[in-house]
Design a protein around this motif. Structure first.
Motif, PDB file in Angstrom:
ATOM      1  N   PHE A  54       0.805  -1.217   0.000  1.00 15.16           N
ATOM      2  CA  PHE A  54       0.000   0.000   0.000  1.00 15.16           C
ATOM      3  C   PHE A  54       0.843   1.275   0.000  1.00 15.16           C
ATOM      4  O   PHE A  54       0.312   2.354  -0.255  1.00 15.16           O
ATOM      5  CB  PHE A  54      -0.955  -0.018   1.183  1.00 15.16           C
ATOM      6  N   GLY A  55       2.130   1.125   0.270  1.00 13.84           N
ATOM      7  CA  GLY A  55       3.015   2.279   0.206  1.00 13.84           C
ATOM      8  C   GLY A  55       3.728   2.384  -1.128  1.00 13.84           C
ATOM      9  O   GLY A  55       3.458   3.276  -1.932  1.00 13.84           O
ATOM     10  N   ALA A  56       4.625   1.430  -1.405  1.00 11.06           N
ATOM     11  CA  ALA A  56       5.455   1.492  -2.607  1.00 11.06           C
ATOM     12  C   ALA A  56       4.681   1.236  -3.885  1.00 11.06           C
ATOM     13  O   ALA A  56       5.038   1.775  -4.947  1.00 11.06           O
ATOM     14  CB  ALA A  56       6.609   0.483  -2.491  1.00 11.06           C
ATOM     15  N   LEU A  57       3.617   0.418  -3.816  1.00 16.96           N
ATOM     16  CA  LEU A  57       2.919   0.040  -5.045  1.00 16.96           C
ATOM     17  C   LEU A  57       1.570   0.728  -5.229  1.00 16.96           C
ATOM     18  O   LEU A  57       1.005   0.679  -6.327  1.00 16.96           O
ATOM     19  CB  LEU A  57       2.727  -1.481  -5.099  1.00 16.96           C
ATOM     20  N   VAL A  58       1.025   1.348  -4.181  1.00 16.19           N
ATOM     21  CA  VAL A  58      -0.258   2.051  -4.310  1.00 16.19           C
ATOM     22  C   VAL A  58      -0.092   3.553  -4.055  1.00 16.19           C
ATOM     23  O   VAL A  58      -0.434   4.370  -4.910  1.00 16.19           O
ATOM     24  CB  VAL A  58      -1.315   1.453  -3.356  1.00 16.19           C
ATOM     25  N   ALA A  59       0.422   3.931  -2.897  1.00 16.05           N
ATOM     26  CA  ALA A  59       0.567   5.362  -2.608  1.00 16.05           C
ATOM     27  C   ALA A  59       1.523   6.037  -3.584  1.00 16.05           C
ATOM     28  O   ALA A  59       1.285   7.166  -4.028  1.00 16.05           O
ATOM     29  CB  ALA A  59       1.040   5.557  -1.169  1.00 16.05           C
ATOM     30  N   ALA A  60       2.605   5.354  -3.958  1.00 17.61           N
ATOM     31  CA  ALA A  60       3.597   5.962  -4.855  1.00 17.61           C
ATOM     32  C   ALA A  60       3.004   6.359  -6.205  1.00 17.61           C
ATOM     33  O   ALA A  60       3.231   7.483  -6.672  1.00 17.61           O
ATOM     34  CB  ALA A  60       4.790   5.025  -5.036  1.00 17.61           C
ATOM     35  N   PRO A  61       2.238   5.485  -6.892  1.00 23.32           N
ATOM     36  CA  PRO A  61       1.639   5.947  -8.155  1.00 23.32           C
ATOM     37  C   PRO A  61       0.597   7.042  -7.967  1.00 23.32           C
ATOM     38  O   PRO A  61       0.409   7.871  -8.866  1.00 23.32           O
ATOM     39  CB  PRO A  61       1.019   4.674  -8.742  1.00 23.32           C
ATOM     40  N   GLY A 174       0.190 -12.293  -0.150  1.00 18.23           N
ATOM     41  CA  GLY A 174       0.092 -12.992  -1.422  1.00 18.23           C
ATOM     42  C   GLY A 174      -0.139 -12.051  -2.588  1.00 18.23           C
ATOM     43  O   GLY A 174       0.432 -12.226  -3.667  1.00 18.23           O
ATOM     44  N   ALA A 175      -0.966 -11.039  -2.368  1.00 16.77           N
ATOM     45  CA  ALA A 175      -1.209 -10.049  -3.426  1.00 16.77           C
ATOM     46  C   ALA A 175       0.080  -9.322  -3.789  1.00 16.77           C
ATOM     47  O   ALA A 175       0.340  -9.033  -4.965  1.00 16.77           O
ATOM     48  CB  ALA A 175      -2.271  -9.050  -2.967  1.00 16.77           C
ATOM     49  N   LEU A 176       0.898  -9.022  -2.787  1.00 15.15           N
ATOM     50  CA  LEU A 176       2.174  -8.364  -3.050  1.00 15.15           C
ATOM     51  C   LEU A 176       3.058  -9.235  -3.924  1.00 15.15           C
ATOM     52  O   LEU A 176       3.679  -8.753  -4.884  1.00 15.15           O
ATOM     53  CB  LEU A 176       2.884  -8.042  -1.730  1.00 15.15           C
ATOM     54  N   ALA A 177       3.130 -10.526  -3.624  1.00 13.18           N
ATOM     55  CA  ALA A 177       3.955 -11.433  -4.419  1.00 13.18           C
ATOM     56  C   ALA A 177       3.486 -11.467  -5.871  1.00 13.18           C
ATOM     57  O   ALA A 177       4.301 -11.432  -6.809  1.00 13.18           O
ATOM     58  CB  ALA A 177       3.918 -12.834  -3.821  1.00 13.18           C
ATOM     59  N   LEU A 178       2.172 -11.510  -6.087  1.00 13.71           N
ATOM     60  CA  LEU A 178       1.639 -11.480  -7.450  1.00 13.71           C
ATOM     61  C   LEU A 178       1.986 -10.162  -8.136  1.00 13.71           C
ATOM     62  O   LEU A 178       2.329 -10.139  -9.325  1.00 13.71           O
ATOM     63  CB  LEU A 178       0.121 -11.655  -7.426  1.00 13.71           C
ATOM     64  N   ALA A 179       1.916  -9.072  -7.397  1.00 12.09           N
ATOM     65  CA  ALA A 179       2.201  -7.756  -7.974  1.00 12.09           C
ATOM     66  C   ALA A 179       3.667  -7.629  -8.381  1.00 12.09           C
ATOM     67  O   ALA A 179       3.977  -6.978  -9.390  1.00 12.09           O
ATOM     68  CB  ALA A 179       1.835  -6.659  -6.981  1.00 12.09           C
ATOM     69  N   LEU A 180       4.559  -8.243  -7.622  1.00 11.33           N
ATOM     70  CA  LEU A 180       5.976  -8.178  -7.983  1.00 11.33           C
ATOM     71  C   LEU A 180       6.213  -8.792  -9.354  1.00 11.33           C
ATOM     72  O   LEU A 180       6.991  -8.270 -10.161  1.00 11.33           O
ATOM     73  CB  LEU A 180       6.822  -8.898  -6.920  1.00 11.33           C
ATOM     74  N   VAL A 181       5.536  -9.893  -9.623  1.00 11.53           N
ATOM     75  CA  VAL A 181       5.680 -10.548 -10.928  1.00 11.53           C
ATOM     76  C   VAL A 181       5.015  -9.720 -12.025  1.00 11.53           C
ATOM     77  O   VAL A 181       5.607  -9.468 -13.086  1.00 11.53           O
ATOM     78  CB  VAL A 181       5.061 -11.960 -10.883  1.00 11.53           C
ATOM     79  N   GLY A 199      10.742   0.257  -9.857  1.00 11.58           N
ATOM     80  CA  GLY A 199      11.400   0.727  -8.638  1.00 11.58           C
ATOM     81  C   GLY A 199      10.689   0.249  -7.395  1.00 11.58           C
ATOM     82  O   GLY A 199      11.328  -0.153  -6.410  1.00 11.58           O
ATOM     83  N   GLY A 200       9.344   0.266  -7.426  1.00 11.47           N
ATOM     84  CA  GLY A 200       8.582  -0.250  -6.296  1.00 11.47           C
ATOM     85  C   GLY A 200       8.816  -1.729  -6.090  1.00 11.47           C
ATOM     86  O   GLY A 200       8.930  -2.205  -4.948  1.00 11.47           O
ATOM     87  N   VAL A 201       8.897  -2.485  -7.182  1.00 13.80           N
ATOM     88  CA  VAL A 201       9.190  -3.921  -7.099  1.00 13.80           C
ATOM     89  C   VAL A 201      10.558  -4.140  -6.472  1.00 13.80           C
ATOM     90  O   VAL A 201      10.728  -4.992  -5.584  1.00 13.80           O
ATOM     91  CB  VAL A 201       9.137  -4.562  -8.501  1.00 13.80           C
ATOM     92  N   ALA A 202      11.543  -3.386  -6.926  1.00 11.90           N
ATOM     93  CA  ALA A 202      12.902  -3.535  -6.408  1.00 11.90           C
ATOM     94  C   ALA A 202      12.954  -3.261  -4.913  1.00 11.90           C
ATOM     95  O   ALA A 202      13.542  -4.045  -4.135  1.00 11.90           O
ATOM     96  CB  ALA A 202      13.848  -2.596  -7.154  1.00 11.90           C
TER      97      ALA A 202
END
Length: 256
Positions: A54-61, A174-181, A199-202
């Motif tokens: 919710f920080g790196a992959l949601v708030a950032a965009p 689990g959702a985070l793991a799917l999002a990384l891919v 960058g968020g994935v990294a």
């Protein structure tokens, strides 16, 4: 007159994006959960996963949309994460997580509607990055397997989890793991457009690996070997995502 309407729409979209980013960072507990990832009295990996999603992959965009309200990559990243949270909710039988996906969907729709259809730019033709493609393929099996392990743990209602806003952290892990891919795959096809996503994935993969290596045996953790593999994989994604931008900078006339 048309210019005034466009500026008004842009202001509304910027304001909504800032508001939504703050919602996920504060009431959404992204920052708070990240602050306890080094306290052994908490399930540190699951806290890290929540904060990173919710920080790196949601708030950032959303922050990116506050800067550029017409950013198609930011909207697409949010849409992908939203869909994956919904899938995680279904596979975990965690309907509270589905409510979070619904909230995110409404937020995305409100920003899209605030801008006119003509204002959204396309992604352009894909320019596939071979290094990111390789990393996406390498990460696919381990991250998908980890995601399904987390969904199974959620369905078991394990006492070692944590609940935030009514949601068991295992489903979000689990959702985070799917999002990384998924986001690595997007960045592999459009590396210049999805630098923020890569960058968020990294950051997420490296941080998870470091937390896991430091807290062996914690809920949702990896083995020592897989912890450092996650760190290396995340570092590889970050480095590969920067390559097209470095090449572009070198190609600017007048630069050495």
């Amino acid at each position: 007159m048309l210019g005034d309407v466009s500026n008004s729409r842009q202001t509304i979209a910027r304001s909504l994006a800032i508001f939504y980013a703050l919602l996920w960072l504060l009431p959404g507990f992204a920052i708070i959960d990240l602050t306890v990832t080094w306290s052994s009295s908490w399930p540190v990996m699951l806290e890290a996963g929540w904060g990173l999603l919710f920080g790196a992959l949601v708030a950032a965009p959303f922050v990116a949309l506050a800067r550029t309200p017409d950013s198609t990559p930011a909207i697409l990243q949010l849409t992908v994460v939203c869909l994956l949270v919904a899938i995680a909710a279904a596979l975990s039988l965690n309907w509270q997580a589905a409510a979070h996906a619904a909230v995110l969907a409404v937020q995305i729709a409100s920003i899209v509607l605030a801008r006119s259809a003509r204002s959204w730019s396309g992604l352009g033709p894909p320019r596939r990055s071979v290094p990111l493609t390789v990393l996406a393929v390498l990460g696919f099996g381990p991250w998908i397997a980890y995601a399904f392990e987390m969904f199974a743990a959620d369905r078991e209602n394990r006492p070692d989890s944590d609940i935030t806003n009514g949601v068991d952290h295992y489903s979000i892990q689990g959702a985070l793991a799917l999002a990384l891919v998924a986001l690595t795959a997007l960045a592999a096809w459009w590396p210049r457009q999805f630098l923020l996503g890569a960058g968020g994935v990294a950051v997420a993969a490296m941080y998870l690996g470091i937390v896991s290596a430091a807290h062996q045996g914690t809920a949702g953790g990896f083995s020592t070997a897989w912890s450092w593999a996650a760190v290396l994989w995340g570092a590889g994604v970050g480095g590969a995502a920067l390559l097209p931008h470095l090449d572009r900078a070198r190609a600017v006339p007048g630069r050495p």
